[in-house]
Design an enzyme around this catalytic site. Structure first.
Site, mmCIF file in Angstrom:
data_model
loop_
_atom_site.group_PDB
_atom_site.id
_atom_site.type_symbol
_atom_site.label_atom_id
_atom_site.label_comp_id
_atom_site.label_asym_id
_atom_site.label_seq_id
_atom_site.Cartn_x
_atom_site.Cartn_y
_atom_site.Cartn_z
ATOM 1 N N HIS A 123 -0.572 12.862 8.410
ATOM 2 C CA HIS A 123 -0.366 12.772 10.103
ATOM 3 C C HIS A 123 -0.876 13.919 11.000
ATOM 4 O O HIS A 123 -0.893 13.113 11.939
ATOM 5 C CB HIS A 123 1.205 13.224 9.893
ATOM 6 C CG HIS A 123 2.209 12.134 9.109
ATOM 7 N ND1 HIS A 123 2.856 11.583 9.788
ATOM 8 C CD2 HIS A 123 1.448 11.607 8.042
ATOM 9 C CE1 HIS A 123 3.813 10.466 9.205
ATOM 10 N NE2 HIS A 123 3.196 10.548 8.391
ATOM 11 N N SER A 159 -4.239 7.625 9.589
ATOM 12 C CA SER A 159 -4.500 6.745 9.026
ATOM 13 C C SER A 159 -5.600 5.726 8.968
ATOM 14 O O SER A 159 -6.139 5.432 9.772
ATOM 15 C CB SER A 159 -2.863 5.684 8.498
ATOM 16 O OG SER A 159 -2.282 6.378 8.095
ATOM 17 N N LYS A 213 8.011 -3.810 6.245
ATOM 18 C CA LYS A 213 6.641 -4.184 4.757
ATOM 19 C C LYS A 213 6.133 -3.489 3.568
ATOM 20 O O LYS A 213 6.154 -3.774 2.624
ATOM 21 C CB LYS A 213 5.117 -4.027 5.753
ATOM 22 C CG LYS A 213 3.626 -4.954 4.670
ATOM 23 C CD LYS A 213 2.574 -4.722 5.902
ATOM 24 C CE LYS A 213 0.973 -5.738 5.195
ATOM 25 N NZ LYS A 213 0.836 -6.047 6.103
ATOM 26 N N ASP A 214 6.373 -1.759 3.240
ATOM 27 C CA ASP A 214 6.155 -1.138 2.742
ATOM 28 C C ASP A 214 7.816 -1.618 1.416
ATOM 29 O O ASP A 214 8.034 -1.616 0.144
ATOM 30 C CB ASP A 214 7.266 0.350 3.275
ATOM 31 C CG ASP A 214 5.250 1.119 3.306
ATOM 32 O OD1 ASP A 214 4.499 0.314 2.925
ATOM 33 O OD2 ASP A 214 5.149 1.854 4.063
ATOM 34 N N GLU A 247 -2.080 8.164 -24.523
ATOM 35 C CA GLU A 247 -1.269 7.410 -23.775
ATOM 36 C C GLU A 247 -2.767 6.547 -22.898
ATOM 37 O O GLU A 247 -4.052 6.977 -22.909
ATOM 38 C CB GLU A 247 -0.684 7.440 -22.659
ATOM 39 C CG GLU A 247 0.467 8.211 -23.303
ATOM 40 C CD GLU A 247 1.669 6.842 -22.972
ATOM 41 O OE1 GLU A 247 2.289 6.605 -23.078
ATOM 42 O OE2 GLU A 247 1.271 6.899 -24.875
#
Length: 411
Positions: free
Chosen positions: A216, A220, A244-245, A288
């Site tokens: 922030h 971005s 959208k998220d 894993e």
């Protein structure tokens, strides 16, 4: 009144709180009107997906800890007790167990997005470094969590991986003894792994907070890799990207639920249904799936110390990537040669994952060595040199021009 924050919240209760502790104002500033590039694609969902997954892992982990016994004689049976006797214990455990894989899937895609669009380049170097720290903490947390069921693969995986530190001269054996709490993987090891597995997710939350704060501050990145030229290039985060998220989160939760309800053990190892036996070594010791590429790098060379250094180096090289990339252009959209070489790097990572699941013999050793060579060559040789030599495609004038096809002055 003096000393109170001037809140614009209309709800009287929230206004009273916000005047004294301006949480609502902060959230509105950082997640409401925060200016965000208008050309995000769905690759920008994966940070939010990782956050949702971590919250799910912490909540389910707390409930599991209420019924788990970190005792070498009781741990395996306590997991069976959770699965069979605890109300919805099977669901909580399967959500947590598969959540680890989901976390790594979204994180690996999140990292790939950063590599493809150049999100590690200035001024986002610290943001990227914090992301790599998050990956390292995730790996430590996941490894310690994998030991807790105290099955055969858990026990022997812990034995093999912790023994790797013995390769370091002078201090190696002391590190191993410190990790074990004794002279083999036993009760003290399980105690400290349980304590750290419970603690590290909260450390992870703190580093993620710094990661988001750094984001922030610098803003971005976006698919074009160019900075916004003005308000016409951005949108407020809410409602555009919250919606959208939300779409991405719904799809992701359906995938997670599909594993939980229809294939809960698909990504696990059958040997972990057998209680740990220090006197019986499994035929194959395989970590894993999300550790397999690094396991393949470790085994790609016959020298133990070199293998350990390469394994750790494959992660640490990411920390210096912002200074290895010499290109002026961020996004691979405008770097046609580098784009295909990055895809080749992704292929090498997948090949390493496949090789890590097989015994280190025959063609798998050759493939591991070739993939390891390209993995490091991509960062240490190709990225610095190609950044100087490659001729990028012309960048658009602005995000608005690229989105609408109209020049900036028309807006």
């Amino acid at each position: 009144m003096a000393g109170l924050h001037k809140s614009e919240v209309t709800n009287p209760v929230l206004n009273w709180i916000d005047q004294r502790l301006p949480i609502v104002t902060m959230l509105q500033k950082e997640y409401g009107v925060f200016p965000t590039p208008r050309n995000f694609n769905y690759f920008w969902n994966f940070g939010a997906l990782a956050m949702v997954t971590l919250m799910g892992m912490i909540v389910t982990g707390i409930f599991l800890a209420m019924n788990y016994q970190p005792n070498a004689n009781l741990a395996f049976d306590s997991v069976q007790h959770i699965m069979r006797d605890v109300e919805y214990g099977w669901l909580i455990r399967y959500v947590h167990q598969n959540g680890a894989s989901m976390f790594f899937i979204v994180t690996y895609i999140h990292i790939y997005r950063g590599l493809y669009y150049g999100s590690y380049k200035a001024p986002r170097e610290l943001l990227w470094i914090l992301g790599v720290v998050i990956l390292l903490l995730m790996m430590a947390t996941a490894f310690m969590g994998y030991v807790l069921p105290w099955g055969q693969m858990s026990y022997w995986g812990a034995t093999v991986i912790t023994n790797l530190f013995s390769a370091f001269p002078v201090v190696g054996k002391y590190i191993v003894t410190l990790l074990w709490g004794g002279f083999s993987v036993d009760q003290p090891t399980l105690n400290r792994f349980f304590a750290l597995h419970y603690l590290l997710p909260f450390v992870l939350v703190g580093v993620i907070f710094l990661h988001i704060a750094a984001l922030h501050i610098v803003g971005s990145n976006n698919p074009l890799g160019i900075d916004p030229k003005g308000p016409q290039d951005t949108l407020p985060f809410h409602p555009y990207y919250t919606v959208k998220d939300s779409v991405g989160i719904c799809v992701f939760l359906m995938v997670w639920a599909a594993f939980v309800f229809f294939a809960p053990n698909f990504l696990g190892d059958p040997n972990n249904f057998i209680e740990a036996n220090p006197l019986q070594t499994p035929a194959d010791i395989v970590p894993e799936w999300y550790f397999l590429p690094y396991y393949a790098i470790l085994r790609s060379v016959p020298n133990k110390l070199l293998g350990v250094c390469l394994m750790f180096g494959s992660l640490l090289v990411l920390l210096v990537l912002p200074w290895l990339d010499t290109s002026r252009v961020r996004s691979c959209r405008f770097r046609p040669t580098y784009k295909w070489l990055l895809w080749l790097w992704v292929l090498s990572f997948i090949v390493l994952g496949v090789c890590g699941a097989h015994k280190p013999e025959g063609v798998w050793v050759v493939l591991s060595r070739l993939a390891t060579l390209y993995y490091f060559a991509h960062f240490l040789v190709i990225t610095p040199i190609l950044g100087k030599l490659e001729r990028p495609l012309p960048l658009p004038e602005s995000i608005t021009q690229a989105v609408t096809g109209r020049p900036l002055e028309n807006h």
